[in-house]
Design a protein around this motif. Structure first.
Motif, PDB file in Angstrom:
ATOM      1  N   THR A 282       0.922  -1.048  -0.069  1.00  0.00           N
ATOM      2  CA  THR A 282      -0.045  -0.073  -0.052  1.00  0.00           C
ATOM      3  C   THR A 282       0.887   1.310   0.128  1.00  0.00           C
ATOM      4  OG1 THR A 282       0.069  -0.157   2.598  1.00  0.00           O
ATOM      5  CG2 THR A 282      -1.921  -1.135   1.129  1.00  0.00           C
ATOM      6  N   ALA A 283       2.214   1.180   0.009  1.00  0.00           N
ATOM      7  CA  ALA A 283       2.898   2.341   0.062  1.00  0.00           C
ATOM      8  C   ALA A 283       2.680   3.194  -1.039  1.00  0.00           C
ATOM      9  CB  ALA A 283       4.404   1.727   0.562  1.00  0.00           C
ATOM     10  N   ARG A 284       3.030   4.728  -0.812  1.00  0.00           N
ATOM     11  CA  ARG A 284       2.652   5.530  -1.753  1.00  0.00           C
ATOM     12  C   ARG A 284       4.096   6.342  -1.802  1.00  0.00           C
ATOM     13  NH1 ARG A 284      -1.348   2.522  -2.036  1.00  0.00           N
ATOM     14  NH2 ARG A 284      -3.145   3.279  -3.068  1.00  0.00           N
ATOM     15  N   ASP A 285       4.223   7.244  -3.243  1.00  0.00           N
ATOM     16  CA  ASP A 285       5.023   8.202  -3.174  1.00  0.00           C
ATOM     17  C   ASP A 285       4.373   9.387  -3.137  1.00  0.00           C
ATOM     18  OD1 ASP A 285       7.374   6.525  -3.368  1.00  0.00           O
ATOM     19  OD2 ASP A 285       7.474   6.809  -5.657  1.00  0.00           O
ATOM     20  N   ASN A 286       4.934  10.503  -2.212  1.00  0.00           N
ATOM     21  CA  ASN A 286       4.095  11.707  -2.136  1.00  0.00           C
ATOM     22  C   ASN A 286       5.034  12.856  -1.801  1.00  0.00           C
ATOM     23  OD1 ASN A 286       2.483  13.790  -0.857  1.00  0.00           O
ATOM     24  ND2 ASN A 286       0.752  12.470  -0.695  1.00  0.00           N
ATOM     25  N   GLY A 287       5.137  13.809  -2.818  1.00  0.00           N
ATOM     26  CA  GLY A 287       6.155  15.067  -2.395  1.00  0.00           C
ATOM     27  C   GLY A 287       5.607  15.699  -1.535  1.00  0.00           C
ATOM     28  N   VAL A 288       4.449  15.806  -1.364  1.00  0.00           N
ATOM     29  CA  VAL A 288       3.970  16.743  -0.238  1.00  0.00           C
ATOM     30  C   VAL A 288       4.485  16.461   1.158  1.00  0.00           C
ATOM     31  CG1 VAL A 288       1.915  17.873   0.982  1.00  0.00           C
ATOM     32  CG2 VAL A 288       2.131  17.743  -1.641  1.00  0.00           C
TER      33      VAL A 288
ATOM     34  N   GLU B 281      14.413  -0.685  -0.146  1.00  0.00           N
ATOM     35  CA  GLU B 281      14.450  -0.511   1.341  1.00  0.00           C
ATOM     36  C   GLU B 281      16.121  -0.208   1.893  1.00  0.00           C
ATOM     37  OE1 GLU B 281      14.032  -4.188   4.252  1.00  0.00           O
ATOM     38  OE2 GLU B 281      12.439  -3.853   2.904  1.00  0.00           O
ATOM     39  N   ASN B 282      16.888  -0.766   0.997  1.00  0.00           N
ATOM     40  CA  ASN B 282      18.539  -0.621   1.395  1.00  0.00           C
ATOM     41  C   ASN B 282      19.081   0.559   0.912  1.00  0.00           C
ATOM     42  OD1 ASN B 282      18.086  -3.226   3.143  1.00  0.00           O
ATOM     43  ND2 ASN B 282      18.238  -4.368   1.311  1.00  0.00           N
ATOM     44  N   ASP B 283      18.325   1.303  -0.043  1.00  0.00           N
ATOM     45  CA  ASP B 283      18.954   2.508  -0.515  1.00  0.00           C
ATOM     46  C   ASP B 283      19.139   3.727   0.496  1.00  0.00           C
ATOM     47  OD1 ASP B 283      19.570   4.778  -2.182  1.00  0.00           O
ATOM     48  OD2 ASP B 283      18.848   3.586  -3.705  1.00  0.00           O
ATOM     49  N   TYR B 284      19.890   4.308   0.814  1.00  0.00           N
ATOM     50  CA  TYR B 284      20.200   5.379   1.699  1.00  0.00           C
ATOM     51  C   TYR B 284      19.169   6.798   1.301  1.00  0.00           C
ATOM     52  CZ  TYR B 284      22.974   8.824  -0.847  1.00  0.00           C
ATOM     53  OH  TYR B 284      23.650   9.768  -1.584  1.00  0.00           O
ATOM     54  N   ARG B 285      18.633   6.742  -0.136  1.00  0.00           N
ATOM     55  CA  ARG B 285      17.862   7.965  -0.611  1.00  0.00           C
ATOM     56  C   ARG B 285      16.422   7.521  -0.628  1.00  0.00           C
ATOM     57  NH1 ARG B 285      20.255   7.588  -6.279  1.00  0.00           N
ATOM     58  NH2 ARG B 285      19.322   5.338  -6.014  1.00  0.00           N
ATOM     59  N   ASN B 286      15.543   8.310  -0.279  1.00  0.00           N
ATOM     60  CA  ASN B 286      14.219   8.116  -0.632  1.00  0.00           C
ATOM     61  C   ASN B 286      13.795   8.696  -1.758  1.00  0.00           C
ATOM     62  OD1 ASN B 286      13.789   6.290   1.705  1.00  0.00           O
ATOM     63  ND2 ASN B 286      11.991   7.583   2.341  1.00  0.00           N
ATOM     64  N   GLY B 287      13.988  10.007  -1.899  1.00  0.00           N
ATOM     65  CA  GLY B 287      13.953  10.737  -3.101  1.00  0.00           C
ATOM     66  C   GLY B 287      15.163  10.633  -3.924  1.00  0.00           C
ATOM     67  N   ILE B 288      15.155   9.912  -5.146  1.00  0.00           N
ATOM     68  CA  ILE B 288      16.490   9.569  -5.801  1.00  0.00           C
ATOM     69  C   ILE B 288      16.643  10.590  -6.820  1.00  0.00           C
ATOM     70  CG2 ILE B 288      16.193   7.183  -5.344  1.00  0.00           C
ATOM     71  CD1 ILE B 288      15.081   6.859  -8.304  1.00  0.00           C
ATOM     72  N   ARG B 289      15.745  11.588  -7.168  1.00  0.00           N
ATOM     73  CA  ARG B 289      16.224  12.475  -8.132  1.00  0.00           C
ATOM     74  C   ARG B 289      16.817  13.869  -7.600  1.00  0.00           C
ATOM     75  NH1 ARG B 289      16.427   8.636 -11.590  1.00  0.00           N
ATOM     76  NH2 ARG B 289      14.363   7.689 -11.935  1.00  0.00           N
ATOM     77  N   TRP B 290      17.477  14.690  -8.111  1.00  0.00           N
ATOM     78  CA  TRP B 290      17.975  15.823  -7.445  1.00  0.00           C
ATOM     79  C   TRP B 290      17.240  16.613  -7.004  1.00  0.00           C
ATOM     80  CZ3 TRP B 290      17.142  20.674  -9.315  1.00  0.00           C
ATOM     81  CH2 TRP B 290      16.600  20.926 -10.431  1.00  0.00           C
ATOM     82  N   TRP B 291      15.839  16.890  -7.602  1.00  0.00           N
ATOM     83  CA  TRP B 291      14.920  17.908  -7.415  1.00  0.00           C
ATOM     84  C   TRP B 291      13.816  17.165  -6.210  1.00  0.00           C
ATOM     85  CZ3 TRP B 291      10.330  15.170  -8.923  1.00  0.00           C
ATOM     86  CH2 TRP B 291      10.499  14.401  -9.919  1.00  0.00           C
ATOM     87  N   GLN B 292      13.997  16.181  -6.202  1.00  0.00           N
ATOM     88  CA  GLN B 292      13.246  15.780  -4.844  1.00  0.00           C
ATOM     89  C   GLN B 292      13.462  16.018  -3.570  1.00  0.00           C
ATOM     90  OE1 GLN B 292      13.011  11.537  -6.200  1.00  0.00           O
ATOM     91  NE2 GLN B 292      10.885  11.608  -7.034  1.00  0.00           N
ATOM     92  N   PHE B 293      12.705  16.562  -2.812  1.00  0.00           N
ATOM     93  CA  PHE B 293      12.960  16.856  -1.491  1.00  0.00           C
ATOM     94  C   PHE B 293      13.186  15.881  -0.418  1.00  0.00           C
ATOM     95  CE2 PHE B 293      12.110  18.874   3.042  1.00  0.00           C
ATOM     96  CZ  PHE B 293      12.868  20.087   2.784  1.00  0.00           C
TER      97      PHE B 293
END
Length: 372
Positions: free
Chosen positions: A216-222, A240-252
């Motif tokens: 059920t997990a969702r991506d939500n920039g807000v 889940e083993n990635d130290y990033r959640n927002g992988i693009r440079w513009w993702q907060f």
């Protein structure tokens, strides 16, 4: 069937802190006002608590996405107690169970399928899984971290020292103890709680399933704006083993930026990243699936589906070819053949493939948009 026993300590803490934050803080603001320094200190403490949870409890201890210097781990441990979300050992144990059994109502501690209230806060108000409260077999690695165990042993003391001591000391220094306790103590704590809890609740019902629909997990920039980057939750549950959640440079994702900064100054290392090709393939497969579902009722569905699947196969083949070549180039560079590689046919082929892949991605984007 009788409901599990109420955990009155948790109910009291959540209720009292919320009522004071919702009633006393606005009243104090209207009748007395808050100074800029008090507001800045409250925001600083909120950020400290939040980042201690996201970078420490979550990405460091729960998922082992990187390694951190003892100084950093100590700072996280203090901030985690300040955030009042249980010890790092207990929090990480709960979270690992959540990932292993996500959406399983009988095992997932805060399963989103049991509703918003339950996943947000309800799971902490009753003894739903009392049988495992002191079972830390799934975090045996953390038991070897002296800082984690020190915090676990002295958790209550640290909670009192931070949640009462910090606002009190600042209030005495600045000259307004009551305002400091209300802003830095109560309001900051309630905000720290509920912004974190939103990841268990809202991030499982509001947003896009960019990479998978198997949970059920969702991506939500807000949500990412209020949770220090944790809002990209669909990505996180698949990688889940990635130290990033927002992988693009513009993702907060300030948590990602802070971890990266720590790595530059020697306070963090072994940062783990998911392979680019796996991320792109997961996103591509999900886009194919959602577009196929949209086309099922279209009059020309059969023809469109064939075209869509053909473009998918072409793009997938180009992705495989591109990343295979990229890996070969990186391997050659590691073998200190940089000069030879840069002037080789391999690099010419690489740039040709890169251009072709970009064009194919563009075609795919236009096609999926057209069928939306």
């Amino acid at each position: 069937m009788s409901k599990p026993k109420i955990i009155w300590l948790n109910v009291t803490v959540f209720l009292v802190t919320f009522l004071i934050a919702a009633i006393a803080v606005p009243y104090r603001a209207i009748t007395h006002g808050f100074e800029a320094a008090e507001i800045i200190m409250a925001i600083a403490c909120f950020c400290y608590c939040g980042m201690s949870i996201t970078a420490g409890y979550h990405r460091l201890w729960s998922h082992k996405t990187y390694e951190a210097h003892a100084i950093v781990r100590f700072i996280y441990a203090i901030g985690g107690a300040f955030a009042l979300q249980n010890s790092a050992l207990h929090w990480s144990s709960d979270h690992r169970i959540h990932h292993k059994h996500v959406d399983n109502n009988d095992v997932d501690p805060y399963s989103a399928k049991r509703g918003f209230w339950y996943s947000h806060i309800g799971w902490m108000l009753r003894e739903y899984q009392a049988h495992r409260y002191n079972d830390y077999d799934n975090v045996r690695d953390l038991k070897r971290d002296p800082i984690v165990m020190w915090q676990h042993k002295h958790y209550l003391t640290l909670v009192l020292l931070t949640n009462i001591g910090i606002p009190l000391v600042f209030g005495l220094w600045y000259g307004d103890v009551l305002s400091s306790l209300l802003l830095i103590g109560f309001l900051r704590l309630v905000l720290s709680h509920h912004t974190t809890f939103f990841i268990n609740s809202l991030a499982h019902i509001w947003g896009k399933q960019t990479y998978t629909d198997k949970n059920t997990a969702r991506d939500n920039g807000v949500l990412a704006l209020f949770t220090f980057g944790e809002g990209y939750h669909n990505f996180h549950h698949l990688f889940e083993n990635d130290y990033r959640n927002g992988i693009r440079w513009w993702q907060f994702d300030p948590t990602k930026w802070m971890i990266k900064l720590f790595s530059y100054v020697g306070l963090a290392d072994k940062l783990r990243k998911s392979p680019e090709d796996k991320i792109e393939k997961a996103k591509l497969a999900m886009a194919l699936k959602t577009t196929q579902q949209r086309l099922t009722s279209h009059p020309q569905a059969e023809e469109m589906l064939k075209k869509l699947e053909h473009e998918y196969e072409v793009l997938l083949a180009k992705i495989n070819e591109f990343y295979a070549l990229k890996k070969q180039i990186l391997l050659n560079k590691k073998q200190q053949l940089v000069c030879e590689v840069e002037n080789s046919e391999l690099m010419k082929q690489f740039f040709e493939l890169k251009a072709n892949l970009a064009e194919q991605r563009k075609n795919w984007q236009l096609l999926t948009t057209k069928f939306a």
